[in-house]
Motif scaffolding. Structure first.
Motif, PDB file in Angstrom:
ATOM      1  N   VAL A 155      80.001 -40.041 160.829  1.00 57.14           N
ATOM      2  CA  VAL A 155      79.654 -40.453 162.191  1.00 57.14           C
ATOM      3  C   VAL A 155      78.741 -41.674 162.159  1.00 57.14           C
ATOM      4  N   VAL A 156      77.731 -41.628 161.293  1.00 60.89           N
ATOM      5  CA  VAL A 156      76.724 -42.690 161.306  1.00 60.89           C
ATOM      6  C   VAL A 156      77.247 -43.951 160.623  1.00 60.89           C
ATOM      7  N   PHE A 157      77.855 -43.786 159.455  1.00 60.08           N
ATOM      8  CA  PHE A 157      78.221 -44.970 158.668  1.00 60.08           C
ATOM      9  C   PHE A 157      79.721 -45.263 158.692  1.00 60.08           C
ATOM     10  N   GLY A 158      80.487 -44.425 159.381  1.00 59.43           N
ATOM     11  CA  GLY A 158      81.931 -44.646 159.417  1.00 59.43           C
ATOM     12  C   GLY A 158      82.618 -43.936 158.272  1.00 59.43           C
ATOM     13  N   PRO A 159      83.885 -43.564 158.487  1.00 58.98           N
ATOM     14  CA  PRO A 159      84.576 -42.728 157.497  1.00 58.98           C
ATOM     15  C   PRO A 159      85.159 -43.491 156.308  1.00 58.98           C
ATOM     16  N   ASN A 160      85.038 -44.812 156.295  1.00 60.74           N
ATOM     17  CA  ASN A 160      85.738 -45.565 155.243  1.00 60.74           C
ATOM     18  C   ASN A 160      84.940 -45.608 153.944  1.00 60.74           C
ATOM     19  N   VAL A 161      85.668 -45.890 152.871  1.00 63.95           N
ATOM     20  CA  VAL A 161      85.016 -46.075 151.581  1.00 63.95           C
ATOM     21  C   VAL A 161      84.248 -47.400 151.619  1.00 63.95           C
ATOM     22  N   VAL A 162      82.991 -47.365 151.140  1.00 62.49           N
ATOM     23  CA  VAL A 162      82.154 -48.561 151.171  1.00 62.49           C
ATOM     24  C   VAL A 162      82.074 -49.147 149.769  1.00 62.49           C
ATOM     25  N   ALA A 163      82.372 -50.440 149.667  1.00 64.81           N
ATOM     26  CA  ALA A 163      82.273 -51.091 148.365  1.00 64.81           C
ATOM     27  C   ALA A 163      80.848 -51.565 148.126  1.00 64.81           C
ATOM     28  N   ILE A 199      81.455 -45.895 147.462  1.00 64.15           N
ATOM     29  CA  ILE A 199      80.933 -44.581 147.839  1.00 64.15           C
ATOM     30  C   ILE A 199      81.702 -44.058 149.039  1.00 64.15           C
ATOM     31  N   TYR A 200      81.808 -42.745 149.114  1.00 65.03           N
ATOM     32  CA  TYR A 200      82.479 -42.085 150.232  1.00 65.03           C
ATOM     33  C   TYR A 200      81.818 -40.736 150.444  1.00 65.03           C
ATOM     34  N   ALA A 201      82.096 -40.144 151.622  1.00 63.96           N
ATOM     35  CA  ALA A 201      81.308 -38.985 152.046  1.00 63.96           C
ATOM     36  C   ALA A 201      81.527 -37.760 151.165  1.00 63.96           C
ATOM     37  N   GLU A 202      82.737 -37.597 150.624  1.00 69.37           N
ATOM     38  CA  GLU A 202      83.031 -36.380 149.859  1.00 69.37           C
ATOM     39  C   GLU A 202      82.380 -36.394 148.477  1.00 69.37           C
ATOM     40  N   LEU A 203      81.788 -37.536 148.123  1.00 73.48           N
ATOM     41  CA  LEU A 203      81.139 -37.689 146.833  1.00 73.48           C
ATOM     42  C   LEU A 203      80.100 -36.592 146.582  1.00 73.48           C
TER      43      LEU A 203
END
Lengths: 287, 339
Positions: A110-118, A213-217
């Protein structure tokens, strides 16, 4: 030979990151018998908060500081809101921290968006050294050093300061410490916040290491950290360092030699340890 | 006390509910709704089996998905490799239950001697291992891509499948109800309340816990088989932690240790999932409906540890006691005044 050295460096770097995560977990468990399944959530929160402020400010150090602060704040909130109401009830603790883990993980999206961040490695630490045939990536060496510095600091605090003495005594017998007139719950809050900050720091250090990085990490790393805590013995600080390095090395060697086993090797180590030595390899606390 | 059990008030209510459920697909001619209710019933079976572990024996297992997955894969593989007939379907259910039973027996013997948190983590690890095996063993499971297969001809009609699931649910409910009220089930409850004490009373608690885990595993495999047929598709997602978490949430929100509770939880969670993700088109925040679940779940653990059904039961019995007290109170008062 060069292959082995780079595999060892890989394994050590991963091991150090897991150690940062596991050391908090093991002390939290040792002191209050709280099994914190939300620990992985703090790992990702540290990673995201740190990476975003790193991207915003352009300074890696700012990112690290923000990550640590995030860990402290979230640790405080978690302890007060989630852990305190269910003290002493093991089943409820497992259930509630797991629920909080879900919330933390979804809040990231919700806060940072669901996409993978490089994430890019900071300039000072980017690149690699070449020694003969061996290529050593700088950032991995940095993580290993950083990990050992943190280990040294924590070790110093645990063995040489008064609060460390109380924490060690608390791991051995918390009722006795309470009876001697020390508010063990306040000590526990401090340990919990420190552990959370370490988890967040590990997340921040991990981000440039993996590059994305991604949320499921959080869940993935939390499971690794749990494995390490079990192997090292719950409540054993040194044990978690040895176990983390063991798991890191096993992972990196297996990934090269027997790739299809690499995901399973840690689980297998843990199953074997739990069945034959359920108190862990290095435990000092009561079983 | 001597009233025939079949005619007790709660059983009559249950009977009416079952009748309503039987009539439901004939009254409401909606395909999506029938599928949704079928899904609710299947997860209801899974949640009930989890309740045997969590609610009656007091052990938290994070590996329940592995039995569910074994059932799903057994049915899927057998239906796609052999003819897709009713006979094969029934055999596949039995094979799935057998494998799940044997596996849960072995896993139980190895793990149940450990304390609760070690047990939770070990089950998590073993079910993680099984997931990895399924991902890598592509020749049989087709990995994460999964595969579709033909369901038996009879189940082409959704209503018939719905009725079969409903019948199985009723059977499972009755069997489990008998199981938990048997002397064996009483020992399980004793283990939940105080394992040390039960041990010192001379019961081999490990033995009873293994039985509970085998029963739960077998029923979970049945739910898995039905789930695979209802989707006509299977992939490794049936082995993931999410299945376990679903069962866990349903049991907690519905009410642990009640058997009815998990069914209520299944209704709440499956329908909320259905409608909230439907709302996501208008309100983007609902794409993250897991947050609401997480929050409700945390609040439930803190404030309603007994869940919906458990809380109602407690309130009801309190009200009963209060009513009885009110009946008695005037009497005692009159005694006082006569003194």
């Amino acid at each position: 030979m060069d292959l082995i050295i780079s595999l060892v460096i890989n394994g050590l770097a991963t091991g150090m990151l897991i150690f940062l995560l596991a050391s908090g977990l093991t002390l939290i468990f040792g002191l209050m018998h709280v099994l914190n399944f939300a620990h992985g959530g703090l790992f990702v929160w540290g990673a995201y908060a740190g990476v975003f402020s790193y991207a915003y400010s352009g300074s890696f150090i700012v990112g690290i500081i923000v990550a640590i602060l995030t860990g402290l704040v979230f640790g405080f909130i978690t302890e007060k809101l989630i852990i305190t109401p269910v003290y002493g009830n093991l089943v409820q603790q497992i259930l509630i921290t797991l629920g909080f883990m879900l919330v933390l993980q979804e809040m990231i999206k919700v806060v940072f968006g669901p996409n993978v961040v490089a994430v890019k490695v900071p300039e000072l630490l980017a690149g690699s050294w070449q020694l003969g045939d061996i290529i050593i990536i700088k950032y991995r060496i940095f993580i290993i050093f950083f990990g050992f510095i943190i280990f040294g600091l924590l070790h110093y605090m645990l063995t040489r300061t008064k609060i460390g003495l109380i924490v060690r005594a608390g791991v051995m017998n918390s009722d006795m410490v309470q009876a001697l007139g020390i508010n063990i719950k306040r000590i526990f809050l401090v340990v919990f916040m420190t552990g959370s900050a370490l988890a967040a720091l590990a997340g921040m250090l991990f981000a440039p290491y993996s590059g994305a990085i991604y949320a499921e990490l959080g869940m993935e790393f939390a499971i690794m950290a749990f494995i390490v805590v079990v192997i090292g013995g719950m409540g054993s600080f040194q044990g978690s360092l040895f176990a983390a390095i063991l798991v890191g090395l096993a992972g990196s060697f297996m990934a090269y030699y027997v790739p299809y086993l690499s995901l399973a090797v840690n689980m297998i180590i843990m199953v074997v340890v739990l069945i034959f030595r359920p108190q862990g390899l290095f435990t000092t606390a009561k079983g | 006390m001597n009233k025939p059990i079949l005619l007790s008030r709660s059983n009559i209510i249950l009977f009416i509910i079952v009748l309503a459920l039987v009539a439901f697909p004939f009254v409401m001619d909606s395909r999506t709704l029938t599928i949704l209710v079928t899904q609710i019933l299947i997860f209801g079976i899974l949640a009930m089996s989890y309740d045997i572990l969590l609610g009656y024996t007091g052990i938290v297992s994070f590996g329940h998905a592995m039995f569910f997955g074994i059932g799903a894969y057994c049915t899927a593989i057998m239906l796609s490799d052999f003819e897709s007939t009713i006979g094969v379907f029934i055999v596949s259910i039995i094979v799935g239950m057998l494998i799940a039973g044997i596996l849960s027996f072995i896993v139980g013997l190895l793990t149940l001697r450990l304390k609760s948190h070690f047990f939770a983590m070990l089950t998590m690890a073993i079910s993680g291992l099984l997931l990895v095996v399924a991902e890598k063993w592509r020749s049989v499971t087709k990995g994460n891509d999964g595969f579709t297969f033909k369901a038996p001809e009879v189940f082409k009609d959704r209503v018939i499948f719905y009725l079969v699931v409903l019948a199985l649910l009723v059977i499972v409910f009755i069997v489990l109800k008998r199981f938990v009220s048997s002397p064996l089930g009483r020992v399980l409850i004793a283990v939940r309340e105080n394992e040390q004490r039960t041990k010192s009373l001379g019961f081999k608690t490990l033995y009873y816990k293994v039985i509970a885990s085998v029963v739960a595993g077998v029923i979970a495999a049945l739910a898995g088989s039905l789930y695979a047929v209802s989707l006509r598709f299977v992939n490794t997602s049936v082995l993931t932690m999410e299945i376990t978490l679903d069962a866990l949430l349903m049991t907690i929100i519905g009410g642990v240790g009640t058997l009815i509770g998990p069914l209520v939880g299944s209704v709440v969670i499956e329908s909320a999932q259905h409608y909230l993700s439907g709302l996501a088109r208008d309100f983007p925040i609902f794409e993250r409906w897991i947050i609401f679940f997480g929050i409700i779940y945390i609040l439930a653990v803190i404030f309603f540890p007994k869940g919906i059904v458990g809380t109602i039961q407690t309130k009801y019995s309190q009200w009963k006691i209060k009513r009885n007290q009110l009946d008695v109170a005037p009497l005692s008062k009159s005694k006082e005044s006569s003194k």
